[in-house]
Motif scaffolding. Structure first.
Motif, PDB file in Angstrom:
ATOM      1  N   ALA A 129       0.818  -1.210   0.000  1.00 53.86           N
ATOM      2  CA  ALA A 129       0.000   0.000   0.000  1.00 53.86           C
ATOM      3  C   ALA A 129       0.854   1.263   0.000  1.00 53.86           C
ATOM      4  O   ALA A 129       0.462   2.276  -0.564  1.00 53.86           O
ATOM      5  CB  ALA A 129      -0.924   0.003   1.210  1.00 53.86           C
ATOM      6  N   ASN A 172     -11.972   6.543   3.484  1.00 55.82           N
ATOM      7  CA  ASN A 172     -10.766   7.294   3.836  1.00 55.82           C
ATOM      8  C   ASN A 172     -10.032   6.642   5.000  1.00 55.82           C
ATOM      9  O   ASN A 172     -10.650   6.278   6.000  1.00 55.82           O
ATOM     10  CB  ASN A 172     -11.124   8.731   4.213  1.00 55.82           C
ATOM     11  CG  ASN A 172     -11.805   9.454   3.083  1.00 55.82           C
ATOM     12  OD1 ASN A 172     -11.441   9.309   1.921  1.00 55.82           O
ATOM     13  ND2 ASN A 172     -12.825  10.225   3.412  1.00 55.82           N
ATOM     14  N   SER A 183      -5.300   7.424   2.380  1.00 56.43           N
ATOM     15  CA  SER A 183      -5.945   6.685   1.298  1.00 56.43           C
ATOM     16  C   SER A 183      -7.376   7.187   1.192  1.00 56.43           C
ATOM     17  O   SER A 183      -8.053   7.351   2.209  1.00 56.43           O
ATOM     18  CB  SER A 183      -5.950   5.183   1.574  1.00 56.43           C
ATOM     19  OG  SER A 183      -6.725   4.508   0.587  1.00 56.43           O
ATOM     20  N   ASN A 232      -9.374   5.531  -1.088  1.00 59.35           N
ATOM     21  CA  ASN A 232     -10.017   4.432  -1.798  1.00 59.35           C
ATOM     22  C   ASN A 232      -9.913   3.121  -1.010  1.00 59.35           C
ATOM     23  O   ASN A 232      -9.594   2.082  -1.567  1.00 59.35           O
ATOM     24  CB  ASN A 232      -9.426   4.289  -3.203  1.00 59.35           C
ATOM     25  CG  ASN A 232      -7.917   4.141  -3.192  1.00 59.35           C
ATOM     26  OD1 ASN A 232      -7.314   3.888  -2.144  1.00 59.35           O
ATOM     27  ND2 ASN A 232      -7.297   4.315  -4.340  1.00 59.35           N
ATOM     28  N   GLY A 290      -7.818   1.975   1.056  1.00 55.69           N
ATOM     29  CA  GLY A 290      -6.518   1.351   1.216  1.00 55.69           C
ATOM     30  C   GLY A 290      -5.904   0.791  -0.046  1.00 55.69           C
ATOM     31  O   GLY A 290      -4.831   0.196   0.013  1.00 55.69           O
ATOM     32  N   THR A 297      -4.611   2.494  -2.472  1.00 59.07           N
ATOM     33  CA  THR A 297      -3.384   3.279  -2.635  1.00 59.07           C
ATOM     34  C   THR A 297      -3.299   4.291  -1.495  1.00 59.07           C
ATOM     35  O   THR A 297      -4.314   4.689  -0.917  1.00 59.07           O
ATOM     36  CB  THR A 297      -3.359   4.049  -3.975  1.00 59.07           C
ATOM     37  OG1 THR A 297      -4.483   4.931  -4.020  1.00 59.07           O
ATOM     38  CG2 THR A 297      -3.392   3.098  -5.160  1.00 59.07           C
ATOM     39  N   PHE A 298      -2.086   4.702  -1.180  1.00 60.82           N
ATOM     40  CA  PHE A 298      -1.822   5.714  -0.159  1.00 60.82           C
ATOM     41  C   PHE A 298      -0.855   6.740  -0.715  1.00 60.82           C
ATOM     42  O   PHE A 298      -0.022   6.432  -1.568  1.00 60.82           O
ATOM     43  CB  PHE A 298      -1.175   5.082   1.086  1.00 60.82           C
ATOM     44  CG  PHE A 298      -2.119   4.314   1.951  1.00 60.82           C
ATOM     45  CD1 PHE A 298      -2.671   4.897   3.073  1.00 60.82           C
ATOM     46  CD2 PHE A 298      -2.439   3.000   1.654  1.00 60.82           C
ATOM     47  CE1 PHE A 298      -3.539   4.187   3.884  1.00 60.82           C
ATOM     48  CE2 PHE A 298      -3.298   2.269   2.464  1.00 60.82           C
ATOM     49  CZ  PHE A 298      -3.849   2.873   3.583  1.00 60.82           C
ATOM     50  N   SER A 299      -0.956   7.972  -0.200  1.00 63.99           N
ATOM     51  CA  SER A 299       0.017   9.008  -0.546  1.00 63.99           C
ATOM     52  C   SER A 299       0.243   9.888   0.676  1.00 63.99           C
ATOM     53  O   SER A 299      -0.599   9.965   1.572  1.00 63.99           O
ATOM     54  CB  SER A 299      -0.471   9.845  -1.730  1.00 63.99           C
ATOM     55  OG  SER A 299      -1.694  10.483  -1.405  1.00 63.99           O
TER      56      SER A 299
END
Length: 181
Positions: free
Chosen positions: A22, A43, A55, A57, A59, A61-63
């Motif tokens: 992730a 979230n 995230s 979505n 989990g 994707t994460f930023s």
């Protein structure tokens, strides 16, 4: 579920039967310390040694968040979140990022003093919330209920080596010591 392995965090959407990467930090020396997470529908907010990781979505994707305000060189060592009346509030205990590493325990609170920061999701910056707290501050545990953004507890130690517990009912505007011995 979520898990971390040194510099990588993993996520599973099937109860842990399969896992996917992730988020990964490029700092292999100290890895990724996950201080805590707050789940709000799709979230996910995770306080980490590299800052706030988000995230939107569930989990997939994460930023790293672009919210500013945490002092330069600080990482998140304690983290909690809450949502009430449409406001999602996050609280972070920060300290010198070079003293935070994957696998460290809660007994490392005296290694480096820190600050307490709050962020209402959607605002551009974290806000320091230190009124009534000692300096230097040696806390690392933070707790909030899932549905009360104003009441928060902090716990840790002191420069004298004694335990401490602080409480705010004003979202960090003022803190009081509540540990009675």
């Amino acid at each position: 579920p979520a898990a971390a392995a040194n510099s990588v965090s993993l996520a599973s959407s099937d109860g842990g039967n399969t896992w996917s990467q992730a988020f990964q930090t490029t700092d292999e020396n100290v890895g990724l310390f996950i201080a805590g997470a707050f789940f709000d529908g799709q979230n996910i907010y995770a306080g980490t040694s590299k800052g706030l990781v988000v995230s939107t979505n569930a989990g997939a994707t994460f930023s790293v968040s672009t919210a500013g305000g945490i002092p330069a060189g600080q990482g998140i060592y304690g983290f909690a979140g809450s949502k009430q009346g449409g406001v999602t509030r996050l609280l972070a205990v920060t300290r010198d990022a070079s003293t935070i590493y994957a696998g460290m325990s809660g007994t490392n609170y005296q290694d480096a003093p820190g600050t307490v920061e709050t962020l209402d999701v959607g605002q551009p910056n974290w806000v320091t919330a230190m009124t009534g707290l000692p300096s230097p501050l040696y806390v690392n545990f933070v707790g909030m209920t899932a549905n009360n953004i104003s009441t928060v507890y902090l716990a840790g130690g002191s420069a004298a080596g004694t335990p401490t517990v602080f409480k705010t009912s004003t979202a960090g505007a003022a803190w009081t010591s509540v540990l009675k011995t």
